[in-house]
Every structure is written in structure tokens, then in C-alpha cells.
Scaffold this motif. Structure first.
Motif, mmCIF file in Angstrom:
data_model
loop_
_atom_site.group_PDB
_atom_site.id
_atom_site.type_symbol
_atom_site.label_atom_id
_atom_site.label_comp_id
_atom_site.label_asym_id
_atom_site.label_seq_id
_atom_site.Cartn_x
_atom_site.Cartn_y
_atom_site.Cartn_z
ATOM 1 N N ARG A 142 0.839 -1.245 -0.139
ATOM 2 C CA ARG A 142 0.010 0.012 -0.053
ATOM 3 C C ARG A 142 0.828 1.325 -0.041
ATOM 4 N N ARG A 143 1.726 1.381 0.780
ATOM 5 C CA ARG A 143 2.835 2.333 1.022
ATOM 6 C C ARG A 143 3.553 2.575 -0.594
ATOM 7 N N THR A 144 3.945 1.413 -1.146
ATOM 8 C CA THR A 144 4.743 1.643 -2.635
ATOM 9 C C THR A 144 3.446 2.299 -3.569
ATOM 10 N N ILE A 145 2.572 1.646 -3.420
ATOM 11 C CA ILE A 145 1.472 2.187 -4.498
ATOM 12 C C ILE A 145 1.000 3.755 -4.214
ATOM 13 N N ALA A 146 1.025 4.250 -2.941
ATOM 14 C CA ALA A 146 0.711 5.509 -2.548
ATOM 15 C C ALA A 146 1.773 6.504 -2.869
ATOM 16 N N GLU A 147 2.892 5.872 -2.969
ATOM 17 C CA GLU A 147 4.092 6.688 -3.093
ATOM 18 C C GLU A 147 4.640 6.661 -4.745
ATOM 19 N N ALA A 148 4.576 5.323 -5.200
ATOM 20 C CA ALA A 148 5.202 5.367 -6.713
ATOM 21 C C ALA A 148 3.945 5.401 -7.443
ATOM 22 N N GLY A 149 2.625 5.115 -7.106
ATOM 23 C CA GLY A 149 1.504 4.801 -8.101
ATOM 24 C C GLY A 149 1.403 3.705 -8.827
ATOM 25 N N CYS A 150 2.481 2.639 -8.544
ATOM 26 C CA CYS A 150 2.382 1.430 -9.153
ATOM 27 C C CYS A 150 3.324 0.432 -8.488
ATOM 28 N N ALA A 151 2.720 -0.961 -8.337
ATOM 29 C CA ALA A 151 3.736 -1.887 -7.628
ATOM 30 C C ALA A 151 3.485 -3.169 -8.541
ATOM 31 N N ILE A 152 4.500 -3.860 -9.104
ATOM 32 C CA ILE A 152 4.301 -5.101 -9.769
ATOM 33 C C ILE A 152 4.807 -6.342 -8.955
ATOM 34 N N ILE A 153 4.043 -7.119 -8.375
ATOM 35 C CA ILE A 153 4.268 -8.034 -7.430
ATOM 36 C C ILE A 153 3.493 -9.412 -7.765
ATOM 37 N N GLY A 154 3.969 -10.565 -7.149
ATOM 38 C CA GLY A 154 3.267 -11.882 -7.248
ATOM 39 C C GLY A 154 1.905 -12.200 -6.698
ATOM 40 N N GLN A 155 1.086 -13.139 -7.103
ATOM 41 C CA GLN A 155 -0.079 -13.340 -6.619
ATOM 42 C C GLN A 155 0.087 -14.101 -5.063
ATOM 43 N N THR A 156 -0.278 -13.131 -4.298
ATOM 44 C CA THR A 156 -0.305 -13.716 -2.978
ATOM 45 C C THR A 156 -1.159 -14.837 -2.426
ATOM 46 N N ASP A 157 -0.975 -15.379 -1.456
ATOM 47 C CA ASP A 157 -1.703 -16.842 -0.986
ATOM 48 C C ASP A 157 -3.266 -16.550 -0.817
ATOM 49 N N ASP A 158 -3.519 -15.378 -0.518
ATOM 50 C CA ASP A 158 -5.096 -15.113 -0.136
ATOM 51 C C ASP A 158 -5.834 -14.571 -1.338
#
Length: 439
Positions: A142-158
Motif C-alpha cells: 500500500r505504501r509503495t502504490i501510494a508513493e510510486a503509483g504502481c507496484a508489480i508483485i506476485g499473486q499472494t496466497d489469499d
């Protein structure tokens, strides 16, 4: 109506339409483990043979979305958008597109995957950056998207856990290529990511999973119809993948190519056409712009001003990578010990390419997986790849190979050379974007 799994499987086997309640019962059993592996496999095979209607596929997509957490980004106060590509060779579009869209005012929580078959995976590319976390904590995301506007990550378990189990079983039961199951797999994860709009890049050709334009447009039509039926504003571009999209194929080399693109060094390329078309389409579908020209201008300014490059650097730093990857890219990316030119065997024009063969050559170098458990060598691959239509003389470099040792380099050079046909004829450049599909 019986909710016994074997009765639901029998009805689908016999070509009957399933109700939303029946589909939810199956998906619930997949997610909580109460459905035996044999039953999940039988359901996948029955669906492969009998297909699903649009309504059934929407119900399957929503049930798989609801099998886990659904993210909520309303507190950001920005439209939430994403793109999905069906994959191809040298397709590093996500790396540039996410920061361009972020610089234009969108929030982009991009859930990406690893390499599949002969195609490279966005997560494998990003993991070649020292320290980059593809599975950050919810707070860090959430912090990265708030500050950078984007985040490329993997599918989380949930996120869409039913999809993870169903996909693993499809992978070993020859049911991966079922259009309803592909559609629900892709869209359930996107819906779980909390998107408000989506643009699809559906590829066809020698380097794609769909070989023909007709196949690709059929899949694109299903994806667009089901996504919109599930409440997600979606359009699709159908694009050509008969040669590598970027001029680099591999993990670290594609990240290096991304940085070069964001610095403005790939102007006029097929890659630039696809990235900017998808950027303009995303802005339009998200409602940030009122027409194609405004969308293109806005995306172009984000790239040319350096704002997109800055967003990429912020994203990398926010997810644990170097504080300024743009300044220290060479130190941040692993380098192969053997880097050599790949010479043309004869003179003429590059008239045809087996893009899938190039992807397989990267896997042979160690840059992809033969099994899910295989480690990936991020250093290896090909860079400086000439586009089709280029004129070469005997000995002209067609590309540069990055290999772990001399023996691998020799084998990789031969494999790359075998992927091209060099002839005297002129080649009319094929359009890279062939159609656009809307709801």
C-alpha cells in the motif's frame, strides 16, 4: 438440484449449463480442499470438452475471485487500472507501462506471474534486481502504490486461492488451453486485485500461445465479454508476436532494455508502438482522458518528461531494490560472464523468425524453467536483437548472447541462428497492433 460434486461434473460432462450455485459449490470445494484432486481434474476435463456459456464463465470468474481476499483501493483517491498480456517473447511491456500509467495519475496494483512454457515471466525479470520483493507485506504494498503509483508483485496466497489449485491440476491434465478456464483464471486474479478498469494485450504468432489472429481474437472477445459481464470495464488489443517484441529476451537484459526505453532510447520500435497504444487505451478506459489523441499525448508526456522513469525508480526502491536503480543499473543487474555477438551466417534480409525458438534458446541457457522447481539464471539471454526486415552481411551481428560459459554461448549462438530465415526478398513490415475489441 443436487449439489453433489459428481452430479455437477456429470451435468457439465453431458454438455448441460451449470447454475451459479453449482459453480460456486465446485469452486468452494476446490478452495477448501473438500473436492478430491480426481474430481477437480474431472471438472476441468468436462469443461474442456463441453465449454461454458458467457453466463457460466462470469459465474466461475466471480466465484474464483470470491474464494479469497478482494483488495480495496478506494482510500487512494485515484482510478485503479491494470493490463494483462497473454505472454510472448521479449514482452517486457508491464515494466514500462505501469510507471507510465502511474505518472499519468492511475494507481496500478499489477499482479504478475512467472515464466510459463516458452515465455518469460515479469516476476522473474524483476527478481534480477537485487533486493526487489515480489511478495511484500500488505503495508509495504500500500505504501509503495501510494508513493510510486504502481507496484508489480506476485499473486499472494489469499488472492483467488481456488485458481492456484485449479491451475496446478490443469497443468498436469492437458486442460490448460480451455478458453473458459483461461478466462476465469486471468480475470479472477484481476478482479481480486480490486481493479476498476483493465486493458488486455492478446498476442498471436510464433512466439505466443495463440498461433493465429482468429484464435487470439476469439480469446480476446471472450475475455472482454466476461470481464465486462463481471463488472470490470475492459477492452483488448490483439497484437503480433511473430518476432521478439523488445530487442532483448532474458531477465536482467529485459530490465536493462526497460530502463533504456524509459530514458527514451527505444523510439520508433515495435515495442514503443505497443507500450504507448496500451497506455493510451488504459487512460481512455479508466476515464482519465476523453479521446485517443488526448490519451496518446498524456502518455507521451509522461515518458518524455522523465516522470515515468522516476516512478519506476520509486517502485523499485519501495519494494526493496536499490535506492536509485536509474543511476546504478549496471551494479544492480547481474552480468553474464560471457557476452558475444551472434553473427549472421549469410547476407540478405531477415525475413522470418521462429520467436518461440528464441524463447526455448533462453530456457536452454538457464534463463527459464523446464520444471516449476527449476532455478533461473537471471544473467543469460539475448540483447541487441535486430528487427525483421533488417539487412545483414555475412558476419553482421544479429544479436548479442549473454551466457554462463563458452559452451553455452556456442550452443546458444547456433540455436539463435537457426531461428531466422535470411533471404533476398524485401519484407513488408507487419502491423504490430492488428485489432481492438470493446464490450
Amino acid at each position: 438440484m443436487s449439489m453433489l460434486p459428481q452430479e455437477i461434473i456429470r451435468r457439465k460432462r453431458d454438455g448441460e449449463a451449470l447454475s451459479s450455485a453449482e459453480i460456486r459449490a465446485i469452486v468452494s470445494g476446490i478452495a477448501d480442499g473438500s473436492l478430491a484432486e480426481a474430481q477437480v481434474a474431472a471438472f476441468a476435463m468436462a469443461t474442456w470438452f463441453s465449454g461454458m456459456s458467457r453466463e457460466e464463465t462470469v459465474a466461475l470468474t466471480l466465484a474464483m475471485r470470491d474464494s479469497g481476499t478482494v483488495l480495496d483501493w478506494r482510500s487512494l483517491g485515484r482510478p485503479v487500472a491494470d493490463k494483462h498480456s497473454t505472454g510472448g517473447i521479449g514482452d517486457n511491456v508491464s515494466l514500462m507501462l505501469a510507471p507510465i500509467l502511474a505518472a499519468c495519475g492511475l494507481a496500478v496494483p499489477m499482479i504478475s506471474g512467472r515464466g510459463l512454457g516458452h515465455t518469460g515471466g515479469t516476476l522473474d525479470k524483476l527478481e534480477s534486481i537485487a533486493g526487489y520483493q515480489i511478495a511484500p507485506s500488505a503495508e509495504r504494498l500500500r505504501r509503495t502504490i501510494a508513493e510510486a503509483g504502481c507496484a508489480i508483485i506476485g499473486q499472494t496466497d489469499d488472492l483467488a486461492p481456488a485458481d492456484r489449485r485449479l491451475y496446478a491440476i490443469r497443468d498436469i491434465t492437458a486442460t490448460v488451453d480451455s478458453v473458459p478456464l483461461i478466462t476465469a483464471s486471468i480475470l479472477s486474479k484481476k478482479l481480486a486485485a480490486g481493479l476498476q478498469s483493465l486493458v488486455l494485450d492478446v498476442k498471436f504468432g510464433s512466439g505466443a500461445f495463440m498461433q493465429s489472429q482468429t484464435e487470439a481474437e476469439g480469446l480476446a472477445r471472450t475475455l472482454v465479454d466476461v470481464a465486462n459481464g463481471a463488472g470490470l470495464k475492459t477492452t483488448a488489443l490483439v497484437t503480433d508476436m511473430n518476432e521478439p517484441l523488445a530487442d532483448a529476451v532474458g531477465n536482467a537484459v529485459e530490465v536493462a532494455a526497460c530502463l533504456a526505453f524509459l530514458r527514451g532510447e527505444k523510439a520508433g520500435s515495435r515495442l514503443e508502438q505497443v507500450v504507448m497504444a496500451l497506455a493510451a487505451e488504459n487512460l481512455l478506459v479508466a476515464g482519465l482522458t476523453s479521446g485517443p489523441m488526448e490519451s496518446q499525448d498524456k502518455a507521451r508526456r509522461a515518458l518524455e518528461s522523465g516522470a515515468a522513469l522516476e516512478r519506476f525508480a520509486r517502485m523499485v526502491a519501495g519494494l526493496g531494490g536499490p535506492a536509485d536503480i536509474t543511476a546504478w543499473a549496471k551494479d544492480s543487474l547481474p552480468q553474464a560472464p560471457v557476452i558475444r555477438d551472434v553473427p549472421a551466417l549469410v547476407g540478405g534480409k531477415l525475413v522470418a523468425c521462429d520467436a518461440r525458438g528464441i524463447g526455448l534458446a533462453v530456457i536452454a541457457l538457464g534463463g527459464g524453467r523446464l520444471r516449476a522447481t527449476d532455478a533461473v539464471d537471471p544473467r543469460v539471454g539475448f540483447s541487441a536483437i535486430l528487427p525483421l526486415g533488417s539487412r545483414v552481411e555475412e558476419g553482421t551481428p544479429m544479436a548479442r548472447i549473454h551466457a554462463a560459459d563458452e559452451a553455452q554461448a556456442e550452443a546458444g549462438i547456433s540455436a539463435f541462428q537457426a531461428c531466422y530465415r535470411i533471404g533476398p526478398e524485401s519484407l513488408a513490415p507487419a502491423p504490430v497492433i492488428v485489432s481492438r475489441l470493446t464490450a
